[in-house]
Enzyme design. Structure first.
Site, PDB file in Angstrom:
ATOM      1  N   ARG A   1       0.857  -1.188   0.000  1.00  0.00           N
ATOM      2  CA  ARG A   1       0.000   0.000   0.000  1.00  0.00           C
ATOM      3  C   ARG A   1       0.886   1.228   0.000  1.00  0.00           C
ATOM      4  O   ARG A   1       1.773   1.353   0.845  1.00  0.00           O
ATOM      5  CB  ARG A   1      -0.899   0.010   1.230  1.00  0.00           C
TER       6      ARG A   1
ATOM      7  N   TYR B   1      -2.610  11.527   6.434  1.00  0.00           N
ATOM      8  CA  TYR B   1      -2.840  10.123   6.679  1.00  0.00           C
ATOM      9  C   TYR B   1      -1.807   9.226   5.984  1.00  0.00           C
ATOM     10  O   TYR B   1      -1.547   9.374   4.795  1.00  0.00           O
ATOM     11  CB  TYR B   1      -4.250   9.720   6.209  1.00  0.00           C
TER      12      TYR B   1
ATOM     13  N   ASP C   1      -4.966   4.105  -0.334  1.00  0.00           N
ATOM     14  CA  ASP C   1      -6.108   4.411   0.525  1.00  0.00           C
ATOM     15  C   ASP C   1      -6.399   5.906   0.473  1.00  0.00           C
ATOM     16  O   ASP C   1      -5.557   6.714   0.876  1.00  0.00           O
ATOM     17  CB  ASP C   1      -5.770   3.979   1.965  1.00  0.00           C
TER      18      ASP C   1
ATOM     19  N   HIS D   1      -8.962   7.155   2.116  1.00  0.00           N
ATOM     20  CA  HIS D   1      -9.452   7.419   3.468  1.00  0.00           C
ATOM     21  C   HIS D   1     -10.641   8.381   3.472  1.00  0.00           C
ATOM     22  O   HIS D   1     -10.663   9.357   4.238  1.00  0.00           O
ATOM     23  CB  HIS D   1      -8.305   7.904   4.358  1.00  0.00           C
TER      24      HIS D   1
ATOM     25  N   GLU E   1      -8.874   2.414  -2.225  1.00  0.00           N
ATOM     26  CA  GLU E   1      -9.657   2.155  -1.006  1.00  0.00           C
ATOM     27  C   GLU E   1     -10.391   3.403  -0.521  1.00  0.00           C
ATOM     28  O   GLU E   1      -9.821   4.501  -0.531  1.00  0.00           O
ATOM     29  CB  GLU E   1      -8.676   1.671   0.072  1.00  0.00           C
TER      30      GLU E   1
ATOM     31  N   GLU F   1     -14.052  -0.624   5.835  1.00  0.00           N
ATOM     32  CA  GLU F   1     -13.471  -0.792   7.177  1.00  0.00           C
ATOM     33  C   GLU F   1     -14.312  -0.123   8.257  1.00  0.00           C
ATOM     34  O   GLU F   1     -14.230  -0.503   9.414  1.00  0.00           O
ATOM     35  CB  GLU F   1     -12.020  -0.286   7.214  1.00  0.00           C
TER      36      GLU F   1
ATOM     37  N   ARG G   1     -13.724  -4.596   2.870  1.00  0.00           N
ATOM     38  CA  ARG G   1     -12.666  -4.258   3.821  1.00  0.00           C
ATOM     39  C   ARG G   1     -12.983  -4.653   5.270  1.00  0.00           C
ATOM     40  O   ARG G   1     -12.148  -4.447   6.157  1.00  0.00           O
ATOM     41  CB  ARG G   1     -12.409  -2.744   3.758  1.00  0.00           C
TER      42      ARG G   1
ATOM     43  N   GLU H   1      -4.723  -7.192   4.826  1.00  0.00           N
ATOM     44  CA  GLU H   1      -3.845  -6.111   5.305  1.00  0.00           C
ATOM     45  C   GLU H   1      -3.057  -6.609   6.523  1.00  0.00           C
ATOM     46  O   GLU H   1      -3.608  -7.272   7.392  1.00  0.00           O
ATOM     47  CB  GLU H   1      -4.692  -4.894   5.699  1.00  0.00           C
TER      48      GLU H   1
ATOM     49  N   TRP I   1     -11.795  12.626   8.010  1.00  0.00           N
ATOM     50  CA  TRP I   1     -10.436  12.124   8.217  1.00  0.00           C
ATOM     51  C   TRP I   1     -10.403  10.680   7.761  1.00  0.00           C
ATOM     52  O   TRP I   1      -9.647  10.199   7.091  1.00  0.00           O
ATOM     53  CB  TRP I   1     -10.017  12.188   9.691  1.00  0.00           C
TER      54      TRP I   1
END
Ligand code: EZ4
Ligand code: CO
Length: 403
Positions: free
Chosen positions: A147, A159, A211, A213, A237, A263, A284, A340, A403
């Site tokens: 990643r 991030y 990602d 995010h 992602e 996630e 995820r 992951e 975030w």
């Protein structure tokens, strides 16, 4: 096999973990992960105050009945706190049932469908040379998929990027969340060049992931996904905030970059549109935040009908117990995609002793009966709870952003 005690253990060896520890009349100990980053004590209270007393005297074999009892019986369904609490019970019961059978848990879930689980590691760098070095380090550690997260000119802290040589950990041990900055236009200008350079340096074969995010709007995400197509990402992602399932229709109609999401989702209902309309390629969710093995398996079976594969969340805030659950499930299912793997700090091993292994890019849960994880209670006491929070994002004008 009757449940005699159910105890919530909160300990911070390197970072905070919440663990449900169940004992039975036959002297077996089952463990379940109940760690919800930045909201740990809420789950500890849900379990300790409202769930643990209901478990005493129940048959530990009754995994499905206990899941339904806690899910339907609370009346108030879903949500991260509830589903993380139920997950801990579910995983602890699976641990006990497998120990009682004398088998590693994956054998009860259908047996191994593969030799091991392809894992991806994290590489982040403020600028390209730092990022390239981080990727080389991960490859040397044995990772076969990476990643890639990058700094962006004009954004001081963001991030997935940390000072070289220090382990990335998004939760900071501060009494209040730290604030980071975000600028979507600067990010969209910079990232395609970074991924182009990485693809060029490391060649066409290496699986690369990225990602976002949750930070882009649907139309920004659509454009971003399209701009990355030449660099052949394994996945993009959380390109938009995950709770808006319909947003992915727009993204999907503009790009063939594979998409991963989930996630922060916690229920099969959060996936109905995503899976039913073929809007994502990877799921995820981890067992820890989705109601355990029982519930995640249902999501993944539904996903399998649509050729959607697993990509379980494995950050440090999924505990060694939660990781073990993910590995047993991932080894057994047919539609495994990738796992992951963000190894825990060395000090975490003082409290959690694990049986899982990582070799030649593949994770394996090991052959110990049950989950294969042991919790040292005396060691846990040496690491009392320390508050830590995830950062909060602000745009250049001060507006709070995802975030
Ligand atoms: O920010 O686990 O893909 N991994 C991630 C993680 C999450 C944290 C939140 O607790 O996005 O780093
Ligand atoms: Co993520």
């Amino acid at each position: 096999m009757i449940i005699e005690t159910a105890e919530v253990v909160v300990t911070s060896p390197g970072r905070t973990f919440v663990t449900l520890r169940i004992t039975t009349d036959e002297g077996l100990v089952g463990l379940g992960d109940a760690t919800l980053n930045g909201r740990e004590l809420a789950v500890a209270s849900y379990l300790g105050d409202h769930v643990a007393p209901l478990l005493i005297g129940r048959d530990a074999h009754a995994v499905e009945d206990t899941w339904q009892f806690l899910h339907r019986g609370a009346y108030w369904r879903r949500g991260p706190v509830t589903m993380t609490a139920i997950a801990a019970v579910d995983v602890a019961l699976w641990d006990l049932v497998a120990q009682r059978a004398g088998l590693p848990l994956y054998q009860l879930l259908g047996g191994a469908s593969r030799r091991g689980l392809l894992a991806y590691g994290h590489a982040g760098g403020r600028e390209l040379p730092e990022l390239s070095e981080a990727i080389h380090r991960r490859l040397a550690e044995g990772f076969r998929a990476i990643r890639v997260q990058s700094g962006v000119p004009g954004i001081a802290a963001l991030y997935g990027v940390t000072d070289p040589g220090t382990a990335y950990e998004p939760a900071r041990r501060t009494a209040r969340p730290v604030e980071e900055q975000w600028d979507s236009r600067a990010y969209l200008r910079h990232l395609p060049g970074v991924l182009e350079a990485v693809r060029h340096e490391f060649g066409p074969a290496l699986p690369l992931l990225h990602d976002v995010h949750h930070r882009l709007t649907p139309i920004e995400a659509a454009r971003f996904g399209r701009s990355l197509e030449p660099y052949d990402l394994f996945w993009l992602e959380d390109c938009t905030p995950a709770e808006n399932q319909e947003a992915l229709r727009l993204v999907r109609s503009h790009t063939v970059t594979p998409l991963a999401i989930g996630e922060v989702l916690n229920s099969v209902h959060d996936y109905r549109t995503l899976i039913g309309e073929q809007l994502v390629d990877f799921i995820r969710s981890s067992p820890t935040h989705t109601g355990g093995i029982t519930a995640l398996r249902r999501i993944l079976d539904l996903a399998a009908l649509h050729q959607i594969r697993s990509g379980m969340h494995g950050p440090t805030d999924v505990s060694p117990v939660g990781m073990a659950a993910a590995l047993h499930l991932g080894l057994a299912i047919h539609n495994f995609g990738i796992q992951e793997y963000m190894p825990h700090a060395a000090v975490t091993a003082d409290v959690f002793e694990t049986s899982f292994t990582f070799a030649e890019g593949l994770l394996h849960p090991g052959e110990r009966p049950g989950l294969g994880v042991r919790l040292d209670l005396a060691a846990a006491e040496k690491y009392p709870y320390q508050p830590a929070y995830l950062p909060v994002n602000r745009l250049p004008d001060g507006t709070v952003h995802d975030w």
